[in-house]
Design a protein around this motif. Structure first.
Motif, PDB file in Angstrom:
ATOM      1  N   ASP A   1      55.391-111.103 -56.496  1.00 36.84           N
ATOM      2  CA  ASP A   1      55.924-111.195 -55.132  1.00 36.84           C
ATOM      3  C   ASP A   1      57.203-112.014 -55.175  1.00 36.84           C
ATOM      4  O   ASP A   1      57.399-112.826 -56.091  1.00 36.84           O
ATOM      5  N   LYS A   2      58.061-111.843 -54.193  1.00 38.64           N
ATOM      6  CA  LYS A   2      59.281-112.639 -54.130  1.00 38.64           C
ATOM      7  C   LYS A   2      58.929-114.052 -53.683  1.00 38.64           C
ATOM      8  O   LYS A   2      58.494-114.280 -52.559  1.00 38.64           O
ATOM      9  N   VAL A   3      59.072-114.999 -54.597  1.00 39.60           N
ATOM     10  CA  VAL A   3      58.848-116.424 -54.335  1.00 39.60           C
ATOM     11  C   VAL A   3      60.067-117.130 -54.908  1.00 39.60           C
ATOM     12  O   VAL A   3      60.287-117.099 -56.117  1.00 39.60           O
TER      13      VAL A   3
ATOM     14  N   GLY B   1      61.138-120.338 -55.289  1.00 38.32           N
ATOM     15  CA  GLY B   1      61.022-121.483 -56.186  1.00 38.32           C
ATOM     16  C   GLY B   1      59.970-122.439 -55.688  1.00 38.32           C
ATOM     17  O   GLY B   1      59.223-122.128 -54.752  1.00 38.32           O
ATOM     18  N   ILE B   2      59.913-123.637 -56.278  1.00 38.23           N
ATOM     19  CA  ILE B   2      58.859-124.583 -55.940  1.00 38.23           C
ATOM     20  C   ILE B   2      58.915-125.035 -54.487  1.00 38.23           C
ATOM     21  O   ILE B   2      57.920-125.511 -53.956  1.00 38.23           O
ATOM     22  N   GLU B   3      60.048-124.828 -53.834  1.00 37.21           N
ATOM     23  CA  GLU B   3      60.186-125.234 -52.435  1.00 37.21           C
ATOM     24  C   GLU B   3      59.762-124.135 -51.453  1.00 37.21           C
ATOM     25  O   GLU B   3      59.706-124.367 -50.250  1.00 37.21           O
ATOM     26  N   ASP B   4      59.420-122.955 -51.953  1.00 38.29           N
ATOM     27  CA  ASP B   4      59.066-121.815 -51.098  1.00 38.29           C
ATOM     28  C   ASP B   4      57.788-122.104 -50.300  1.00 38.29           C
ATOM     29  O   ASP B   4      56.774-122.519 -50.864  1.00 38.29           O
ATOM     30  N   ASP B   5      57.827-121.879 -48.986  1.00 43.18           N
ATOM     31  CA  ASP B   5      56.678-122.123 -48.109  1.00 43.18           C
ATOM     32  C   ASP B   5      55.446-121.317 -48.509  1.00 43.18           C
ATOM     33  O   ASP B   5      54.319-121.738 -48.242  1.00 43.18           O
ATOM     34  N   LYS B   6      55.644-120.168 -49.144  1.00 47.50           N
ATOM     35  CA  LYS B   6      54.492-119.348 -49.563  1.00 47.50           C
ATOM     36  C   LYS B   6      53.570-120.107 -50.503  1.00 47.50           C
ATOM     37  O   LYS B   6      52.361-119.849 -50.551  1.00 47.50           O
TER      38      LYS B   6
ATOM     39  N   ASN C   1      45.841-119.645 -49.718  1.00 48.16           N
ATOM     40  CA  ASN C   1      45.522-118.420 -50.455  1.00 48.16           C
ATOM     41  C   ASN C   1      46.614-118.030 -51.456  1.00 48.16           C
ATOM     42  O   ASN C   1      46.609-116.922 -51.977  1.00 48.16           O
ATOM     43  N   SER C   2      47.518-118.934 -51.731  1.00 47.18           N
ATOM     44  CA  SER C   2      48.581-118.669 -52.696  1.00 47.18           C
ATOM     45  C   SER C   2      47.972-118.482 -54.085  1.00 47.18           C
ATOM     46  O   SER C   2      47.053-119.197 -54.470  1.00 47.18           O
ATOM     47  N   PRO C   3      48.458-117.500 -54.872  1.00 45.82           N
ATOM     48  CA  PRO C   3      47.940-117.327 -56.236  1.00 45.82           C
ATOM     49  C   PRO C   3      48.087-118.618 -57.040  1.00 45.82           C
ATOM     50  O   PRO C   3      49.018-119.398 -56.819  1.00 45.82           O
TER      51      PRO C   3
END
Length: 192
Positions: free
Chosen positions: A76-78, A80-85, A90-92
């Motif tokens: 998935d488009k993530v 970097g470490i600052e990404d809210d996802k 439930n984040s992988p």
């Protein structure tokens, strides 16, 4: 140095190890999104990746021009470490999957390697050339290993350190992470 000491350090270090020669900040995303995942879905091949796992939402990519280093990349488009996802429950579990992927490194080396010498590293936003989360899976340098080995055992616990250690040219805070925490926690929340 014991196993947990290595594990704590390897997972929380944010260092600049990225090759900045790529002008395209989405080079890794294009590799995954346009080659690895479609190749796996349509042709049942991982190329140019070493592995694609649709269920875990990861790909393992052998770094170009580096004999041993691998990257774990989300499918998935993530950014970097600052990404809210990454803050969602439930984040992988990318870090745990990167730890499991150390087998690619040991296989490439052609011999067993002690886990304390394996490093998982991430680049902070201001120290990376790519806008796709990627976890470097490689070996600690001898100089980094010597510095880490000098940290007194009593100073390593599950809280962030109050003082930094310096592995030139950067300085870092550190904390201990158990394998259980790695498997069952979202460590990106801790880093944030």
């Amino acid at each position: 140095m014991n196993y947990s000491k290595c594990l704590f350090f390897s997972l929380v270090v944010l260092i600049h190890t990225e090759n900045t020669a790529h002008a395209d900040r989405n080079f890794l995303w294009h590799k995954i999104n346009e080659n690895c995942v479609p190749g796996y879905i349509n042709k049942d091949t991982y190329q140019p990746c070493s592995l694609v796992d649709i269920n875990e939402k990861i790909a393992i990519y052998k770094v170009d021009n580096d004999k041993y280093q691998y990257l774990l990349l989300p499918t998935d488009k993530v950014t970097g470490i600052e990404d809210d996802k990454l803050q969602k429950n439930n984040s992988p579990n990318y870090l745990y999957n990167a730890w499991l992927a150390k087998t690619f490194l040991t296989e490439r080396l052609g011999k067993p390697i002690k886990e304390r010498f394996i490093s998982l590293t991430l680049n902070a936003k201001n120290a990376r050339s790519q806008d796709q989360l990627h976890i470097h899976i490689s070996c600690l340098s001898n100089s980094a290993n010597k510095i880490i080995s000098k940290i007194p055992e009593r100073e390593i616990n599950t809280n962030w350190s109050k003082k930094q250690i310096t592995i030139p040219p950067y300085s870092f805070y550190y904390r201990k992470i158990s394998l259980n925490e790695l498997m069952n926690s979202n460590l990106f929340k801790s880093v944030a």
